[in-house]
Design a protein around this motif. Structure first.
Motif: not given
Length: 181
Positions: A146-157, A139-144
């Protein structure tokens, strides 16, 4: 007889793309010291329980409550239970269950000019602690990625701007091993 050095490849199970390390470790090391090598080479922080499984036997830190039937890793040297071609497992964090497949690729005489343990090679960053094991890592890899992933910002933070899942520096790992093991 010169000291024997074990070339060990450790690979994180259930993780794609692969995360692995190749280390050189003295055969006289106990499993407790090998645990520290795995921790530093992989990039873990050693804040969870762990165990080894070698030929169907479990090894680890003794459980004061006696709930885990583990043989004491302080009493077992690598050269007493492993040889060239040996395959065994190391599990870190019984909640997230990070299973590592280890194989002794070679055994040879120590070079008197080299320092051990050391890390020769590897690929990719260790997953962050507390991510939820291999499924959480995916999930982390997918979120990081894809900037459009719903968890992108929270995972990056959560992981910080410096975390790059593609980066591994064997020289840094070798330095850590020399100083910490």
């Amino acid at each position: 007889m010169p000291r024997q050095i074990y070339q060990v490849k450790m690979s994180l199970s259930g993780v794609r793309p692969p995360v692995w390390r190749r280390v050189l470790v003295p055969g006289g090391y106990t499993l407790d010291r090998l645990h520290r090598v795995v921790q530093h080479a992989m990039g873990w922080r050693d804040c969870h329980l762990h165990s080894f499984e070698i030929d169907g036997r479990q090894y680890g830190a003794p459980d004061p409550d006696g709930e885990l039937a583990l043989r004491d890793e302080l009493d077992v040297r690598l050269d007493a239970v492993l040889g060239k071609g040996s395959r065994f497992q190391y599990v870190y964090d019984f909640g997230d269950w990070w299973e590592h497949d280890l194989v002794v690729e070679d055994v040879f005489a120590a070079d008197p000019d080299d320092r051990y343990p050391t890390c020769l090679a590897g690929e990719r960053s260790c997953p962050p602690e507390g991510i939820g094991g291999p499924p959480g890592h995916q999930v982390l890899l997918a979120a990081l990625a894809d900037p459009a992933h719903p968890e992108h910002r929270s995972m990056r933070d959560w992981v910080g701007d410096r975390y790059d899942p593609e980066v591994f520096d064997p020289g840094r790992a070798a330095t850590l091993l020399r100083h910490l093991c």
